[in-house]
Design a protein around this motif. Structure first.
Motif, PDB file in Angstrom:
ATOM      1  N   ALA A  62      65.697  -2.992 -40.907  1.00 10.06           N
ATOM      2  CA  ALA A  62      66.852  -3.215 -39.803  1.00 10.06           C
ATOM      3  C   ALA A  62      67.074  -1.876 -39.288  1.00 10.06           C
ATOM      4  N   TYR A  63      67.623  -2.069 -37.884  1.00  8.73           N
ATOM      5  CA  TYR A  63      67.913  -0.904 -37.279  1.00  8.73           C
ATOM      6  C   TYR A  63      69.397  -1.122 -36.435  1.00  8.73           C
ATOM      7  N   TYR A  64      70.202  -0.300 -36.985  1.00 10.15           N
ATOM      8  CA  TYR A  64      71.664  -0.526 -36.549  1.00 10.15           C
ATOM      9  C   TYR A  64      71.900   0.614 -35.408  1.00 10.15           C
ATOM     10  N   TYR A  65      72.575   0.081 -34.399  1.00 13.78           N
ATOM     11  CA  TYR A  65      73.045   1.285 -33.410  1.00 13.78           C
ATOM     12  C   TYR A  65      74.330   0.978 -33.018  1.00 13.78           C
ATOM     13  N   ASP A  66      75.352   2.007 -33.761  1.00 13.81           N
ATOM     14  CA  ASP A  66      76.854   1.788 -33.623  1.00 13.81           C
ATOM     15  C   ASP A  66      77.001   0.522 -34.152  1.00 13.81           C
ATOM     16  N   ASP A  67      76.690   0.017 -35.386  1.00 13.43           N
ATOM     17  CA  ASP A  67      76.711  -1.330 -35.808  1.00 13.43           C
ATOM     18  C   ASP A  67      76.401  -2.397 -35.389  1.00 13.43           C
ATOM     19  N   ILE A  68      75.628  -2.248 -34.083  1.00 14.36           N
ATOM     20  CA  ILE A  68      74.878  -3.351 -33.643  1.00 14.36           C
ATOM     21  C   ILE A  68      73.441  -3.596 -34.156  1.00 14.36           C
ATOM     22  N   ASN A  69      73.166  -4.681 -34.783  1.00 15.02           N
ATOM     23  CA  ASN A  69      71.812  -5.019 -35.398  1.00 15.02           C
ATOM     24  C   ASN A  69      70.969  -5.101 -34.055  1.00 15.02           C
ATOM     25  N   THR A  70      70.069  -4.119 -33.762  1.00 13.60           N
ATOM     26  CA  THR A  70      69.387  -4.114 -32.478  1.00 13.60           C
ATOM     27  C   THR A  70      68.371  -5.271 -32.338  1.00 13.60           C
ATOM     28  N   SER A  71      68.030  -5.921 -33.652  1.00 17.62           N
ATOM     29  CA  SER A  71      67.070  -7.225 -33.586  1.00 17.62           C
ATOM     30  C   SER A  71      67.722  -8.333 -33.066  1.00 17.62           C
ATOM     31  N   THR A  72      68.929  -8.161 -33.080  1.00 14.41           N
ATOM     32  CA  THR A  72      69.746  -9.435 -32.464  1.00 14.41           C
ATOM     33  C   THR A  72      69.714  -9.395 -30.911  1.00 14.41           C
ATOM     34  N   LEU A  73      69.425  -8.493 -30.426  1.00 21.21           N
ATOM     35  CA  LEU A  73      69.521  -7.960 -28.707  1.00 21.21           C
ATOM     36  C   LEU A  73      68.448  -8.757 -28.288  1.00 21.21           C
ATOM     37  N   SER A  74      68.304  -9.343 -26.999  1.00 19.66           N
ATOM     38  CA  SER A  74      67.235  -9.989 -26.495  1.00 19.66           C
ATOM     39  C   SER A  74      67.556 -10.207 -24.997  1.00 19.66           C
ATOM     40  N   GLY A  75      66.763 -10.155 -24.195  1.00 22.67           N
ATOM     41  CA  GLY A  75      66.697 -10.358 -22.925  1.00 22.67           C
ATOM     42  C   GLY A  75      67.548  -9.387 -22.110  1.00 22.67           C
ATOM     43  N   LYS A  76      68.542  -9.939 -21.499  1.00 19.50           N
ATOM     44  CA  LYS A  76      69.437  -8.971 -20.693  1.00 19.50           C
ATOM     45  C   LYS A  76      70.190  -8.179 -21.590  1.00 19.50           C
ATOM     46  N   ALA A  77      70.802  -8.549 -22.643  1.00 23.91           N
ATOM     47  CA  ALA A  77      71.259  -7.678 -23.416  1.00 23.91           C
ATOM     48  C   ALA A  77      70.722  -6.589 -24.054  1.00 23.91           C
ATOM     49  N   ARG A  78      69.367  -6.915 -24.094  1.00 20.01           N
ATOM     50  CA  ARG A  78      68.524  -5.675 -24.476  1.00 20.01           C
ATOM     51  C   ARG A  78      68.354  -4.678 -23.593  1.00 20.01           C
ATOM     52  N   ALA A  79      67.976  -5.175 -22.562  1.00 19.99           N
ATOM     53  CA  ALA A  79      67.648  -4.454 -21.305  1.00 19.99           C
ATOM     54  C   ALA A  79      68.552  -3.647 -21.131  1.00 19.99           C
ATOM     55  N   GLU A  80      69.926  -4.124 -20.870  1.00 21.15           N
ATOM     56  CA  GLU A  80      71.130  -3.494 -20.677  1.00 21.15           C
ATOM     57  C   GLU A  80      71.463  -2.337 -21.712  1.00 21.15           C
ATOM     58  N   PHE A  81      71.221  -2.712 -22.942  1.00 22.63           N
ATOM     59  CA  PHE A  81      71.584  -1.828 -24.018  1.00 22.63           C
ATOM     60  C   PHE A  81      70.802  -0.508 -23.699  1.00 22.63           C
ATOM     61  N   LEU A  82      69.234  -0.908 -23.736  1.00 21.55           N
ATOM     62  CA  LEU A  82      68.383   0.369 -23.710  1.00 21.55           C
ATOM     63  C   LEU A  82      68.710   1.208 -22.313  1.00 21.55           C
ATOM     64  N   ASN A  83      69.117   0.506 -21.191  1.00 20.70           N
ATOM     65  CA  ASN A  83      69.265   1.326 -20.018  1.00 20.70           C
ATOM     66  C   ASN A  83      70.387   2.116 -20.169  1.00 20.70           C
ATOM     67  N   ARG A  84      71.757   1.688 -21.048  1.00 24.04           N
ATOM     68  CA  ARG A  84      72.881   2.374 -20.970  1.00 24.04           C
ATOM     69  C   ARG A  84      73.104   3.516 -22.248  1.00 24.04           C
ATOM     70  N   LYS A  85      72.256   3.214 -23.276  1.00 28.04           N
ATOM     71  CA  LYS A  85      72.427   4.097 -24.459  1.00 28.04           C
ATOM     72  C   LYS A  85      71.352   5.065 -24.634  1.00 28.04           C
ATOM     73  N   ILE A  86      70.110   4.707 -24.150  1.00 25.19           N
ATOM     74  CA  ILE A  86      68.934   5.566 -24.507  1.00 25.19           C
ATOM     75  C   ILE A  86      68.169   6.222 -23.455  1.00 25.19           C
TER      76      ILE A  86
END
Ligand SMILES: Nc1ncnc2c1ncn2[C@@H]1O[C@H](COP(=O)(O)OP(=O)(O)OP(=O)(O)O)[C@@H](O)[C@H]1O
Ligand SMILES: [Mg+2]
Length: 225
Positions: A62-86
């Motif tokens: 498991a990979y948590y980023y600020d307590d978000i389990n990144t495996s639960t991110l998909s589609g738009k949420a994942r793209a937005e997470f990547l774009n904003r955080k990393i």
């Protein structure tokens, strides 16, 4: 804060060419750290960085980023997470060499729904100022030196103001003096509060980080602070 728990990565699982690239990585990196990942060629450094950057998905763990389990991110949420955080600085710069500096840096902004088109030029100018290339906005990337290309790649990685910057061998193609300048640039970004994680072969680069994480055959074998 990011937290990896028992991360495993197996390429070509179950096939004759199966590779266990990561064999159970446990790692916590706090906000504002500057860490180096070192290890022999093939030890799994890029695999680990790509998982940290969410451009690759682990086989297990498991990979948590600020307590978000990144495996639960998909589609738009994942793209937005990547774009904003990393912000990711790729090994070979990953620039479109026939396009301008402006065009290359604008790329992550265009995919950020919170940025208005009227803000783009100012953001690009400010990123270029941060990397010390204020006068190169209209240059074609293919015409820049290696150190300048790396600065453009860093500007692109920071233009969305991500909280974490990941860099794979950012000085691998640079001479000693230019490498030192690039490391100072990462240091200053770190001093501005960004978490910085650098994969490197270069002991001089690793020494400039607060923390050195060594991996061998897909496992963390030592840590120095
Ligand atoms: N896409 C892939 N498909 C199959 N195997 C892969 C893939 N990417 C990496 N590997 C394998 O996983 C292992 C770890 O590779 P990785 O690229 O993470 O090493 P590295 O430590 O970054 O090496 P280097 O210092 O040479 O860049 C290697 O055995 C490699 O061959
Ligand atoms: Mg690598």
């Amino acid at each position: 804060m990011i937290k990896l728990e028992n991360i495993v990565k197996i390429y070509n699982e179950g096939k004759a060419n199966e590779v266990k690239a990561l064999r159970g990585i446990d790692l916590t990196i706090n906000d504002g750290e500057m860490a180096a990942i070192i290890g022999e060629s093939g030890s799994g450094k890029s695999t680990l960085l790509n998982i940290l950057g969410c451009i690759d998905i682990p086989t297990g763990g498991a990979y948590y980023y600020d307590d978000i389990n990144t495996s639960t991110l998909s589609g738009k949420a994942r793209a937005e997470f990547l774009n904003r955080k990393i912000g990711f600085v790729l090994q070979d710069f990953g620039l479109m060499l026939d396009r301008s500096v402006y065009h290359n840096i604008s790329y992550p902004l265009v995919f950020n729904p919170h940025i208005k088109s009227s803000q783009i030029k100012e953001k690009i100018k400010s990123a270029l100022l941060s990397v010390g290339l204020p006068r190169y906005i209209n240059s074609v990337c293919g015409e820049l030196s290696g150190g300048q290309k790396q600065r453009v790649a860093i500007a692109r990685a920071i233009v969305n103001e991500p909280s974490m910057i990941l860099a794979d061998e950012p000085t691998g193609a640079l001479d000693t003096k230019t490498s030192a300048e690039i490391i100072e640039l990462f240091k200053s970004l770190n001093q501005q509060g960004k978490t910085v994680i650098i994969v490197t072969h270069d002991p001089n680069v690793a020494q400039r980080c607060h923390r050195i994480i060594e991996i061998s055959d897909g496992k963390i074998v030592s840590e120095q602070e």
